[in-house]
Design a protein around this motif. Sequence first.
Motif, short mmCIF file in Angstrom:
data_model
loop_
_atom_site.label_atom_id
_atom_site.label_comp_id
_atom_site.label_asym_id
_atom_site.label_seq_id
_atom_site.Cartn_x
_atom_site.Cartn_y
_atom_site.Cartn_z
N SER A 37 0.80 -1.22 0.00
CA SER A 37 0.00 0.00 0.00
C SER A 37 0.84 1.27 0.00
N GLU A 54 -12.09 -4.12 15.75
CA GLU A 54 -11.74 -2.85 15.13
C GLU A 54 -10.28 -2.48 15.39
N LEU A 57 -8.47 -4.13 12.61
CA LEU A 57 -8.81 -3.51 11.33
C LEU A 57 -8.16 -2.13 11.19
N ALA A 58 -7.86 -1.50 12.31
CA ALA A 58 -7.24 -0.17 12.27
C ALA A 58 -5.91 -0.19 11.54
N PHE A 60 -5.35 -1.42 8.76
CA PHE A 60 -5.61 -1.24 7.33
C PHE A 60 -6.29 0.10 7.02
N ARG A 61 -6.94 0.68 8.03
CA ARG A 61 -7.66 1.93 7.82
C ARG A 61 -6.70 3.07 7.48
N GLY A 62 -7.16 3.99 6.67
CA GLY A 62 -6.34 5.15 6.33
C GLY A 62 -5.27 4.85 5.31
N ARG A 63 -5.27 3.64 4.77
CA ARG A 63 -4.34 3.25 3.71
C ARG A 63 -5.17 2.85 2.49
N ASP A 66 -8.50 -1.87 0.25
CA ASP A 66 -9.94 -2.09 0.20
C ASP A 66 -10.28 -3.40 0.90
N LEU A 67 -11.21 -3.36 1.84
CA LEU A 67 -11.54 -4.52 2.67
C LEU A 67 -12.88 -5.15 2.32
N GLN A 68 -13.45 -4.81 1.17
CA GLN A 68 -14.72 -5.42 0.80
C GLN A 68 -14.61 -6.94 0.72
#
Length: 302
Positions: A37, A54, A57-58, A60-63, A66-68
């Motif tokens: 990323s 969460e 998951l944090a 991966f957030r802000g990068r 895509d987590l779909q």
Amino acid sequence: MSILVVGSVAYDTVETPLGRAERVLGGSASFFSVAASFFTPVNLVGVVGSDFGEAQLAAFRGRPIDLQGLERMPGKTFHWQGRYAQDLNSRDTICTDLNVFEFFEPKIPERYRRSELVFLGNIDPALQRRVLAQVERPRVVACDTMNFWIKGKPKELRETLAMVQVLLINDQEARELSGEWNLVRAAGAIRALGPRTLVVKKGEHGVLMFSDSGCFATPALPLETVVDPTGAGDTFAGGFLGYLASAPDGGDAALRQAVVMGSTLASFCVEAFSLDRLLTLTRPEIDARYRSFQELTRFESV
């Protein structure tokens, strides 16, 4: 160019001579995604249990991740526990609890199916092929594998390798897959199976890449402190393929730069447990260390 990665998202419990980390974020897709990323958007496909929260998951957030495609199933997340020897070159697996990962059947979301670059993490080679059946004409398919599949599913693995352009494995796996002790002969035998580019990871001894342009070698960066080698290989793959996806072309020069960039990201990964160092990493730090690799191997002609 976005990358589709399919692999494990896990909890790791790790012991090394420098300490212990209990149920921290791990898994091949986790390390790969964060490393890649830095260079390009990543579409992540994996599975976690209801215990994955969460806080995890944090990472991966802000990068641009895509987590779909990250599926959540009732039950517990894949958990691996290991203990490293004093030299950090060998480790014992204490336990491997597959949990929901045992029932993982990758489902590629519609908008991921046009990904031009696909990385198949270390999963059953039959699953790897089922992923490819869901993807529309990728430009580059790269994959990882391990001794378990080399020994246990050789026919399935060879069918998968026939569909792959880039294979990333370590030196022991290369010897086992090819039946050749000499890595040059091993590379010739493996490339004949399908992958025209073979990247052989040798841990603290660096990396060898074999392609149509010949052989390229780079050392590992000497580090005073190594905390945890877990995930270094997947981080290398993320740096390698992430950089390749961002390069204007995929020629030999880009492949060589990608090897050094993969080594650069891996050298940061080992400085802390889990993804802790990658999550604080900045692009200027990456570029500075890339230049350190250049200096490490620079010499004048005679």
